[in-house]
Design a protein around this motif. Structure first.
Motif: not given
Length: 217
Positions: A51-55, A59-63, A101-106, A113-126
């Motif tokens: 989802h793209i931040d309106e302001l 900045v994008r918010y990823d799931v 978590g968020p993703r910062l786009m160019s 080309f639009r480079p980005y860096v993102g950081f997310k938190v969550g969990g994994m079921f092994f």
């Protein structure tokens, strides 16, 4: 309890399908470190709603929902008895994850080309599973005739039977860091190339026990 870190490097190739982006990723994954399970390279499948931040449109918010495949071994066994079916055994290891978590786009909109860096938190079921499957023998001629007398849609062919068991399962919290670049061919279509680092604390390390022999006079 000692904590260990499971680092997973995943190379992703994405297909971007919409403005409020839905991304489908297919890539390879390679665990880093000595682990007693979930330590074999394999493939990764991920779906992300972004989802793209309106302001702040950069900045994008990823799931993200992700599937990782580790070990996938097949072999065949047969019981030491007459008319034993041939058993197909599949031992596999996999993981399912959910991250947000968020993703910062160019910030620039120029160029494809639009480079980005993102950081997310969550969990994994092994989990590790063992599946055994086998083919039942076809009915004999007389069994098939008798079956059709009593049942209109009787199937004379032997069925495939299977049984599965979960050997190991665990849930671990963690995070991921990703870097990459969108390649936009239009507002509704594009590709993504990136590398993702999954960091999962507390995944079991490989333990080697060395036996020391001592001579006592």
């Amino acid at each position: 309890m000692a904590k260990y870190t499971f680092i997973l490097i995943t190379t992703l190739f994405s297909l971007i399908l919409a403005r409020n982006y839905i991304e489908f990723d297919l890539g390879s994954q390679n665990p880093q470190g000595a682990l007693d399970k979930y330590n074999e390279p394999g493939y990764s499948i991920r779906a992300t709603y972004s989802h793209i931040d309106e302001l702040f449109p950069f900045v994008r918010y990823d799931v993200s929902v992700q599937y990782l495949k580790f070990k996938d071994e097949y072999w065949y066994e047969q019981l030491d008895m007459d008319n034993s079916p041939l058993f197909t055994i599949n031992n596999s290891e996999q993981a399912f994850g959910v991250f947000l978590g968020p993703r910062l786009m160019s910030p620039t909109q120029r160029g494809a080309f639009r480079p980005y860096v993102g950081f997310k938190v969550g969990g994994m079921f092994f989990n590790e599973t063992m599946k055994v499957s086998w083919e039942e023998e076809d009915d004999s001629f007389f069994e098939c005739i008798a079956g059709h007398i009593f049942f209109d849609e009787y199937d004379c062919d032997g069925d495939t039977q299977s049984s599965s068991e979960t050997i190991d399962s665990e849930i671990n919290l963690g995070a991921l860091l990703e870097i990459g670049s969108n390649v936009n061919f239009s507002d509704k279509f594009g590709l993504d190339f990136g590398i993702q680092y999954n960091i999962i604390p507390s995944v079991r390390p490989e333990i080697t026990i060395e036996q020391a022999n001592m001579d006592v006079d």
